[in-house]
Design a protein around this motif. Structure first.
Motif, PDB file in Angstrom:
ATOM      1  N   LYS A 192      16.257  -5.611  45.415  1.00 43.05           N
ATOM      2  CA  LYS A 192      15.412  -4.947  44.148  1.00 43.05           C
ATOM      3  C   LYS A 192      16.089  -4.373  43.153  1.00 43.05           C
ATOM      4  O   LYS A 192      15.664  -4.658  41.703  1.00 43.05           O
ATOM      5  CB  LYS A 192      14.652  -3.738  45.064  1.00 43.05           C
ATOM      6  N   GLN A 193      17.422  -3.973  43.477  1.00 46.92           N
ATOM      7  CA  GLN A 193      18.265  -3.409  42.257  1.00 46.92           C
ATOM      8  C   GLN A 193      18.760  -4.573  41.306  1.00 46.92           C
ATOM      9  O   GLN A 193      18.840  -4.378  40.204  1.00 46.92           O
ATOM     10  CB  GLN A 193      19.381  -2.466  42.913  1.00 46.92           C
ATOM     11  N   VAL A 194      19.055  -5.447  41.996  1.00 46.26           N
ATOM     12  CA  VAL A 194      19.719  -6.906  41.484  1.00 46.26           C
ATOM     13  C   VAL A 194      18.881  -7.371  40.441  1.00 46.26           C
ATOM     14  O   VAL A 194      18.868  -7.804  39.259  1.00 46.26           O
ATOM     15  CB  VAL A 194      20.370  -7.874  42.313  1.00 46.26           C
ATOM     16  N   TYR A 195      17.432  -7.625  41.079  1.00 46.83           N
ATOM     17  CA  TYR A 195      16.150  -8.150  40.068  1.00 46.83           C
ATOM     18  C   TYR A 195      16.108  -7.466  38.965  1.00 46.83           C
ATOM     19  O   TYR A 195      15.630  -7.641  38.034  1.00 46.83           O
ATOM     20  CB  TYR A 195      14.982  -8.384  41.166  1.00 46.83           C
ATOM     21  N   GLN A 196      16.102  -6.027  39.204  1.00 50.72           N
ATOM     22  CA  GLN A 196      15.801  -5.234  38.006  1.00 50.72           C
ATOM     23  C   GLN A 196      16.834  -5.159  37.271  1.00 50.72           C
ATOM     24  O   GLN A 196      16.629  -5.159  36.153  1.00 50.72           O
ATOM     25  CB  GLN A 196      15.644  -3.567  38.975  1.00 50.72           C
ATOM     26  N   ASP A 197      18.201  -4.825  37.673  1.00 47.66           N
ATOM     27  CA  ASP A 197      19.240  -4.627  36.659  1.00 47.66           C
ATOM     28  C   ASP A 197      20.032  -5.920  35.913  1.00 47.66           C
ATOM     29  O   ASP A 197      20.193  -6.089  35.024  1.00 47.66           O
ATOM     30  CB  ASP A 197      20.311  -3.846  37.190  1.00 47.66           C
ATOM     31  N   THR A 198      19.961  -7.041  36.890  1.00 42.66           N
ATOM     32  CA  THR A 198      20.746  -8.170  36.485  1.00 42.66           C
ATOM     33  C   THR A 198      19.817  -9.196  35.980  1.00 42.66           C
ATOM     34  O   THR A 198      19.736  -9.654  34.888  1.00 42.66           O
ATOM     35  CB  THR A 198      21.548  -8.791  37.556  1.00 42.66           C
ATOM     36  N   ARG A 204      16.338  -8.907  35.620  1.00 37.09           N
ATOM     37  CA  ARG A 204      15.321  -8.266  34.542  1.00 37.09           C
ATOM     38  C   ARG A 204      13.797  -9.013  35.022  1.00 37.09           C
ATOM     39  O   ARG A 204      13.303  -9.278  34.169  1.00 37.09           O
ATOM     40  CB  ARG A 204      15.616  -8.283  33.403  1.00 37.09           C
ATOM     41  N   LEU A 250       8.534  -4.214  35.819  1.00 36.72           N
ATOM     42  CA  LEU A 250       9.700  -3.641  35.047  1.00 36.72           C
ATOM     43  C   LEU A 250       9.066  -3.005  33.763  1.00 36.72           C
ATOM     44  O   LEU A 250       8.323  -3.501  32.998  1.00 36.72           O
ATOM     45  CB  LEU A 250      10.729  -4.873  34.795  1.00 36.72           C
ATOM     46  N   GLY A 297      13.279  -1.260  31.459  1.00 36.47           N
ATOM     47  CA  GLY A 297      14.492  -1.662  32.476  1.00 36.47           C
ATOM     48  C   GLY A 297      14.430  -1.028  33.649  1.00 36.47           C
ATOM     49  O   GLY A 297      15.395  -0.953  34.477  1.00 36.47           O
ATOM     50  N   LYS A 298      13.479  -0.362  34.164  1.00 34.71           N
ATOM     51  CA  LYS A 298      13.265   0.473  35.485  1.00 34.71           C
ATOM     52  C   LYS A 298      12.052  -0.238  36.076  1.00 34.71           C
ATOM     53  O   LYS A 298      10.688  -0.273  35.589  1.00 34.71           O
ATOM     54  CB  LYS A 298      13.364   1.750  35.352  1.00 34.71           C
ATOM     55  N   TYR A 299      12.084  -0.424  37.503  1.00 34.03           N
ATOM     56  CA  TYR A 299      11.002  -0.761  38.130  1.00 34.03           C
ATOM     57  C   TYR A 299      10.106   0.358  38.406  1.00 34.03           C
ATOM     58  O   TYR A 299      10.314   1.502  38.880  1.00 34.03           O
ATOM     59  CB  TYR A 299      11.292  -1.475  39.537  1.00 34.03           C
TER      60      TYR A 299
END
Length: 131
Positions: free
Chosen positions: A17-23, A25, A44, A47-49
């Motif tokens: 989840k973090q990778v899809y959000q931060d890397t 997007r 998103l 930049g944050k889910y």
């Protein structure tokens, strides 16, 4: 869309989840557990889910797909904006097969009716070949 399993749940809900959000997007991120029927989604925003709120009928809206996701008969399914179930390819094939079978039955019934009417006319002395 992540399909959760006992061996992937922690990674899917955390690191992925973090990778899809931060890397990556990725605009929408969903997970579904076929055992517990848990369905959760995120969109998103800046930049944050942000968690996608469930509709009154238990569905989640995907802005990216412009479809609803929901559980129907124990399976994750897609629904239109009009809340209509989108048929799977297997269901479409089955539906077309049923329609073809019904058309064949109607054709056979029509042929039988034509044969019956020809016989009625023949018994009344009317020869359709000479009309």
């Amino acid at each position: 869309m992540e399909i959760l399993s006992s061996s992937t749940t922690a990674v899917d809900k955390g690191l992925k989840k973090q990778v899809y959000q931060d890397t990556f997007r990725t605009p929408d991120y969903f997970w579904f557990d076929p055992v517990t029927m848990e369905l959760q989604g995120f969109h998103l925003v800046d930049g944050k889910y942000q968690e996608i709120q469930v509709t009154t009928d238990g569905r989640l809206w995907s802005q990216q797909l412009e479809l609803y996701l929901g559980v129907y008969e124990g399976k994750l399914r897609f629904f239109t904006t009009e809340n209509e179930l989108i048929l799977s390819s297997e269901e479409l094939v089955e539906l077309e097969h049923l329609r073809a079978q019904q058309a064949e039955e109607r054709a056979q019934q029509a042929e039988q009716e034509i044969a019956r009417l020809r016989e009625v006319l023949r018994t009344q002395g009317i020869d359709l070949e000479n009309i």
